[in-house]
Design an enzyme around this catalytic site. Sequence first.
Site, mmCIF file in Angstrom:
data_model
loop_
_atom_site.group_PDB
_atom_site.id
_atom_site.type_symbol
_atom_site.label_atom_id
_atom_site.label_comp_id
_atom_site.label_asym_id
_atom_site.label_seq_id
_atom_site.Cartn_x
_atom_site.Cartn_y
_atom_site.Cartn_z
ATOM 1 N N ASN A 112 32.631 25.371 38.322
ATOM 2 C CA ASN A 112 31.581 26.144 37.828
ATOM 3 C C ASN A 112 32.116 26.478 36.116
ATOM 4 O OD1 ASN A 112 31.810 29.220 36.721
ATOM 5 N ND2 ASN A 112 33.232 29.056 38.495
ATOM 6 N N PHE A 123 29.950 33.737 32.044
ATOM 7 C CA PHE A 123 29.877 35.198 32.180
ATOM 8 C C PHE A 123 28.389 35.500 32.118
ATOM 9 C CE2 PHE A 123 34.560 36.598 31.105
ATOM 10 C CZ PHE A 123 35.021 36.405 32.368
ATOM 11 N N SER A 182 39.420 33.904 33.256
ATOM 12 C CA SER A 182 38.515 32.975 33.462
ATOM 13 C C SER A 182 38.583 31.882 32.818
ATOM 14 C CB SER A 182 36.967 33.582 33.240
ATOM 15 O OG SER A 182 35.846 32.543 33.304
ATOM 16 N N ASN A 209 36.253 29.881 31.385
ATOM 17 C CA ASN A 209 35.110 29.523 30.856
ATOM 18 C C ASN A 209 34.731 30.541 29.692
ATOM 19 O OD1 ASN A 209 34.528 27.595 32.780
ATOM 20 N ND2 ASN A 209 33.903 29.121 34.198
ATOM 21 N N THR A 210 35.534 31.429 29.172
ATOM 22 C CA THR A 210 35.328 32.066 28.013
ATOM 23 C C THR A 210 36.645 31.759 27.114
ATOM 24 O OG1 THR A 210 34.214 33.892 29.041
ATOM 25 C CG2 THR A 210 35.176 34.406 26.777
ATOM 26 N N LYS A 245 43.099 40.335 37.452
ATOM 27 C CA LYS A 245 42.849 39.169 38.061
ATOM 28 C C LYS A 245 43.403 38.203 37.099
ATOM 29 C CE LYS A 245 39.173 36.283 40.423
ATOM 30 N NZ LYS A 245 37.737 36.357 40.875
ATOM 31 N N ASN A 297 41.824 33.395 40.268
ATOM 32 C CA ASN A 297 40.588 33.212 39.876
ATOM 33 C C ASN A 297 40.663 31.549 40.072
ATOM 34 O OD1 ASN A 297 38.090 32.974 38.150
ATOM 35 N ND2 ASN A 297 39.014 34.649 37.079
HETATM 36 C C1 LIG Z 1 30.071 30.003 40.726
HETATM 37 C C2 LIG Z 1 31.332 31.120 40.642
HETATM 38 C C3 LIG Z 1 31.227 32.220 39.713
HETATM 39 C C4 LIG Z 1 32.250 32.725 39.466
HETATM 40 N N1 LIG Z 1 32.260 33.902 38.445
HETATM 41 C C5 LIG Z 1 33.329 34.870 38.552
HETATM 42 C C6 LIG Z 1 33.422 36.042 37.663
HETATM 43 O O1 LIG Z 1 32.127 36.304 36.994
HETATM 44 N N2 LIG Z 1 34.336 36.946 37.493
HETATM 45 C C7 LIG Z 1 35.582 36.546 38.348
HETATM 46 O O2 LIG Z 1 36.525 37.322 38.169
HETATM 47 N N3 LIG Z 1 35.812 35.320 39.107
HETATM 48 C C8 LIG Z 1 34.566 34.665 39.259
HETATM 49 N N4 LIG Z 1 34.721 33.399 40.092
HETATM 50 C C9 LIG Z 1 35.986 33.313 40.767
HETATM 51 C C10 LIG Z 1 35.896 34.063 42.296
HETATM 52 O O3 LIG Z 1 35.706 35.152 42.057
HETATM 53 C C11 LIG Z 1 37.167 33.360 43.169
HETATM 54 O O4 LIG Z 1 38.306 34.192 42.352
HETATM 55 C C12 LIG Z 1 37.366 31.964 42.794
HETATM 56 O O5 LIG Z 1 36.282 31.308 43.220
HETATM 57 C C13 LIG Z 1 38.286 31.674 44.105
HETATM 58 O O6 LIG Z 1 38.055 32.058 45.470
HETATM 59 P P1 LIG Z 1 37.282 30.863 46.139
HETATM 60 O O7 LIG Z 1 37.864 29.696 46.272
HETATM 61 O O8 LIG Z 1 36.959 31.515 47.580
HETATM 62 O O9 LIG Z 1 35.906 30.519 45.573
HETATM 63 C C14 LIG Z 1 33.647 32.685 40.393
HETATM 64 C C15 LIG Z 1 33.671 31.573 41.081
HETATM 65 C C16 LIG Z 1 32.491 30.861 41.304
HETATM 66 C C17 LIG Z 1 32.392 29.516 42.314
#
Ligand SMILES: Cc1cc2nc3c(=O)[nH]c(=O)nc-3n(C[C@H](O)[C@H](O)[C@H](O)COP(=O)(O)O)c2cc1C
Length: 336
Positions: free
Chosen positions: A116, A120, A185, A187-188, A221, A250
């Site tokens: 992704n 934000f 993140s 992406n920022t 995080k 993350n």
């Molecule tokens: C589509 C998407 C959007 C996410 N948005 C955020 C976010 O806004 N803030 C954040 O701290 N992590 C965000 N994450 C990261 C998740 O909270 C998580 O830490 C990361 O995906 C690893 O866990 P997973 O493998 O179970 O997905 C996002 C992940 C995905 C897939």
Amino acid sequence: MKNLYEVFVRPLLFSLDAETAHHATMRLLSGASHFGAALRALRSCQPASKPRTLFSLNFPNPVGLAAGLDKNGVALPAWAALGFGFIEIGTVTAKAQPGNPKPRIFRFPDQQALINRLGFNNDGADAIAQRLRALRESGRWPAVPVGINIGKSRATPLEQATGDYLYSFRLLRDFADYVTLNISSPNTPGLRELQEPTKLSELLLALGNEAGTSPKPLIAKISPDVSGAELKSILAVCEENGVSGIIATNTTLDHSSIPPQLDQPGGLSGAPLRDKSTALVREIAARSAIPVIASGGICDAESAREKFQAGAQLIQLYTGLVYRGPQLLREIMGKL
Ligand SMILES: Cc1cc2nc3c(=O)[nH]c(=O)nc-3n(C[C@H](O)[C@H](O)[C@H](O)COP(=O)(O)O)c2cc1C
């Protein structure tokens, strides 16, 4: 054997593009959050409770919803009804923002992964504070801990990041059982630089000074892509500033598991992140007494157990839910 979600719901959702499927799911859960009968129906599948206490908070079970799924805090009662032991909303930024151009979420079913680059997209701290206040007044506030994850607005220069976090923190802390600082993140632009010792110290000091009479646990995080040396200095700064917990991790910028012709810019999550994120959990637990919340590649009971064995106190799910559905929660809890 496939579960009911995998047989009936996932094919429907996967026939839609990833973000449309996400919004459809969120509309359903947000709608359900307003109706007692719908919440009761969701509750019928709840796993048995396995209580934990951390940060002086009582968690009915150690499996939470990771940030990013409910960025705007629209479905808190539904997540609790489904059986999550805690819910993290956000990332919330000081300013409302649309995020990056679409498409910006990509599925990789062969790898059980997502990439992704949402950037934000969220309603902003003012609107979300108002929504949370209305929920509290409605009497439907969930009976599980709620974390609020905050990050920097894209339009705010990195040098002014602290003020941006402070703005959201002041508006949202009263609704949060804990506050997560998203400094990881991908992406920022520039956000991950906030993991550098000087910038991280400044941020933590400012938020610590804001704590007031009822301080909230502050959680950092972090990225799975930090080096050993970077992790060491992050831990030192977190310890100096009394950080209550660390979420590891993350999403990653390591896309080596994705065939190059299918690759997309953004953060990778899901099964390919599992080992890297577990290794970081293990390293933090070995080097520091700060409690760890594990996130990254938890797609079944085994990958969940691995995180606890590595030293995690709590775990969070995102991508696993997309592929396995809410049944994943019961599967994990059944084998804890
Ligand atoms: C589509 C998407 C959007 C996410 N948005 C955020 C976010 O806004 N803030 C954040 O701290 N992590 C965000 N994450 C990261 C998740 O909270 C998580 O830490 C990361 O995906 C690893 O866990 P997973 O493998 O179970 O997905 C996002 C992940 C995905 C897939």
